[in-house]
Enzyme design. Structure first.
Site, PDB file in Angstrom:
ATOM      1  N   LYS A 110      42.254  35.400  33.620  1.00 55.25           N
ATOM      2  CA  LYS A 110      43.411  34.531  33.373  1.00 55.25           C
ATOM      3  C   LYS A 110      43.196  33.800  32.057  1.00 55.25           C
ATOM      4  O   LYS A 110      42.059  33.534  31.688  1.00 55.25           O
ATOM      5  CB  LYS A 110      43.538  33.490  34.505  1.00 55.25           C
ATOM      6  CG  LYS A 110      44.931  32.958  34.676  1.00 55.25           C
ATOM      7  CD  LYS A 110      45.720  33.840  35.613  1.00 55.25           C
ATOM      8  CE  LYS A 110      47.149  33.397  35.764  1.00 55.25           C
ATOM      9  NZ  LYS A 110      47.810  34.133  36.855  1.00 55.25           N
ATOM     10  N   ASP A 126      52.735  34.402  32.736  1.00 55.03           N
ATOM     11  CA  ASP A 126      52.580  33.481  33.868  1.00 55.03           C
ATOM     12  C   ASP A 126      53.507  32.311  33.518  1.00 55.03           C
ATOM     13  O   ASP A 126      54.437  32.491  32.711  1.00 55.03           O
ATOM     14  CB  ASP A 126      51.104  33.059  34.018  1.00 55.03           C
ATOM     15  CG  ASP A 126      50.804  32.419  35.375  1.00 55.03           C
ATOM     16  OD1 ASP A 126      50.602  33.145  36.353  1.00 55.03           O
ATOM     17  OD2 ASP A 126      50.790  31.162  35.467  1.00 55.03           O
TER      18      ASP A 126
HETATM   19  N1  GLU Z   1      50.622  35.911  36.376  1.00 53.70           N
HETATM   20  C1  GLU Z   1      50.848  36.874  37.417  1.00 53.70           C
HETATM   21  C2  GLU Z   1      49.933  36.590  38.582  1.00 53.70           C
HETATM   22  O1  GLU Z   1      49.613  35.454  38.852  1.00 53.70           O
HETATM   23  C3  GLU Z   1      50.800  38.309  36.918  1.00 53.70           C
HETATM   24  C4  GLU Z   1      49.555  38.740  36.235  1.00 53.70           C
HETATM   25  C5  GLU Z   1      49.653  40.129  35.611  1.00 53.70           C
HETATM   26  O2  GLU Z   1      50.684  40.777  35.701  1.00 53.70           O
HETATM   27  O3  GLU Z   1      48.623  40.522  35.042  1.00 53.70           O
HETATM   28  O4  GLU Z   1      49.547  37.459  39.319  1.00 53.70           O
END
Ligand code: GLU
Length: 451
Positions: free
Chosen positions: A130, A170
């Site tokens: 992340k 996100d």
């Molecule tokens: N931000 C999204 C999550 O919390 C998607 C992450 C992604 O697609 O890599 O899963």
């Protein structure tokens, strides 16, 4: 051979707290997982001996960097950026980028930790990561957003790659921001590659990626209700948030015959007793995404609705609830209120929206309660499918992807049943998701030895 030190849960958590001072969100996420994993590994010496949980709860690396940019008035602004690469035992690091003033290292570490289990649950080969920044996109001009994204990528590019780490969107990062970041990545590296997901359809994106998180959370909810012989037809739903996840969850609820009563943003929630139908959802999408407006303006467009400033929607009686805004937006008392009002099922569209007390309340009441790492995995799952399409250099059809998303959500539900069925008709989805996600990552780590 020496037997490893079998520390108990409180001692383990003491260590986590000591090693991660001032990181309450991260400690909270680890605690929620550790409560279930300690029980699971009680009689599994190898996981203890190899310190697997301890290792998953220690990110592979945390990269922190300065992001400088110039605002429209020519002022130099300085923000902090991060990428947390938590674990790549089963695939390249994968997870979104968040731009929000609340972003700290603790928040990103919790998200990367959760992502590791979530991605494992999808069945696709993705590790957990992340990233983000404390940059606040609210009130910024499009040019300022572009310059910030370019500056952010100018540092991030050296840490990512299609087989290394694949960021996505996100909170505060949608298609527009992914475009600016992909453009900058390509400019620096001269490499057109699947290094980001959530891309536009013209330049390597996948159909249904935008809808996937919200739709997936409702598919998961429908799977849970089916275990009780029920469906969404005629059910009332309370939803928080009004961004991509919330609006698409609302859309799928409506398609399946349910009635959506609320949406919210950081200013408060709106309650529409007539139900938020597709036309109203489209209005919210345009209002929030293109006009960057506030949810309180909904009541001007639809005067039978009411706006409740500074409040969350959990006091509105409903059959099902979907927290789709942000972490710790549903607290212990909210959980008690929902249950007292007859709520039967909760499916989390956000990451860790329920605090630890709320989780314990839902578990004790034995309602159908899905943690985000299971129920919101549809988004990253379609990101995984976007990666496959990029590798193949082709695009799959919408019907194929819709079916794959449904199948993946059903598969996650099945994994939760495998480890969370407590007998007597009660399924502990938190436990099921934690153990199923952990086991996959842990077994891969065992194969690699001490690394
Ligand atoms: N931000 C999204 C999550 O919390 C998607 C992450 C992604 O697609 O890599 O899963």
């Amino acid at each position: 051979m020496a037997v490893s030190d079998h520390v108990d849960l409180p001692t383990f958590m003491e260590g986590v707290k000591k090693r991660n001072p001032y990181q309450p969100e991260f400690v909270q996420a680890v605690q929620e997982v550790a409560e279930d994993i300690f029980e699971f590994i009680q009689d599994k010496e190898e996981y203890h001996a190899q310190q697997i949980l301890r290792r998953i709860a220690e990110p592979d690396r945390v990269v922190s960097f300065r992001v400088c940019w110039e605002d429209d008035n020519g002022n130099v602004r300085v923000q902090r950026g991060w990428r947390v690469q938590n674990n790549n035992a089963i695939g390249p690091y994968k997870g979104g980028i968040r731009f929000h003033p609340s972003v700290t290292e603790s928040v990103l570490k919790f998200l990367a930790f959760e992502q590791t289990f979530k991605n494992a649950l999808t069945g696709l080969p993705m590790g957990g990561g992340k990233g983000g920044s404390n940059f606040n996109p609210k009130g910024k001009s499009v040019r300022e957003i572009m310059r910030f994204c370019q500056s952010f990528m100018t540092e991030l590019y050296r840490h990512i790659g299609a087989d290394i780490d694949v960021p996505a969107g996100d909170i505060g990062v949608g298609g527009r921001e992914i475009g600016y970041m992909f453009g900058q990545y390509k400019r620096i590296t001269n490499n057109f590659t699947g290094v980001l997901t959530g891309k536009g359809l013209e330049w390597g994106g996948s159909l249904i990626r935008t809808e996937a998180t919200g739709y997936g959370a409702v598919y998961f909810l429908a799977n849970m209700l089916a275990t009780k012989g029920e469906d969404l037809n005629g059910k009332t739903a309370v939803i928080s948030g009004s961004g991509n996840v919330a609006t698409h969850a609302a859309e799928k609820i409506v398609q399946l015959g349910g009635k959506v009563l609320t949406l919210s943003d950081s200013g408060g929630y709106i309650h529409d007793p007539d139900g938020i139908d597709q036309e109203k959802i489209d209005w919210v999408k345009t209002h929030k995404t293109h006009r960057r407006g506030r949810i309180e303006e909904y009541v001007e467009a639809y005067p039978r609705a009411t706006f409740h400033a500074g409040k969350t929607p959990w006091g509105v009686p409903c059959d099902v609830a979907l927290p789709c805004a942000t972490q710790n937006e549903l607290l212990g008392d909210d959980a008690r209120t929902l249950i007292a009002n007859g709520c039967k099922a909760v499916s989390e569209g956000a990451n860790m929206p329920t605090d630890l007390e709320g989780v314990h309340v839902f578990k004790a009441a034995k309602i159908l309660y899905a943690p985000g790492k299971a129920s919101n995995a549809g988004g990253v799952a379609v990101s995984g499918l976007e990666m496959s399409q990029n590798s193949e250099r082709r695009s799959w059809k919408e019907e194929e992807l819709q079916q794959m998303l449904k199948d993946i959500m059903a598969g996650i539900h099945k994994s939760c049943l495998a480890y969370g069925d407590q007998g007597g008709g009660y399924i502990d989805y938190v436990k099921g998701a934690n153990i199923a996600g952990f086991k996959k990552v842990a077994d891969a780590m065992l194969a690699f030895g001490v690394v």
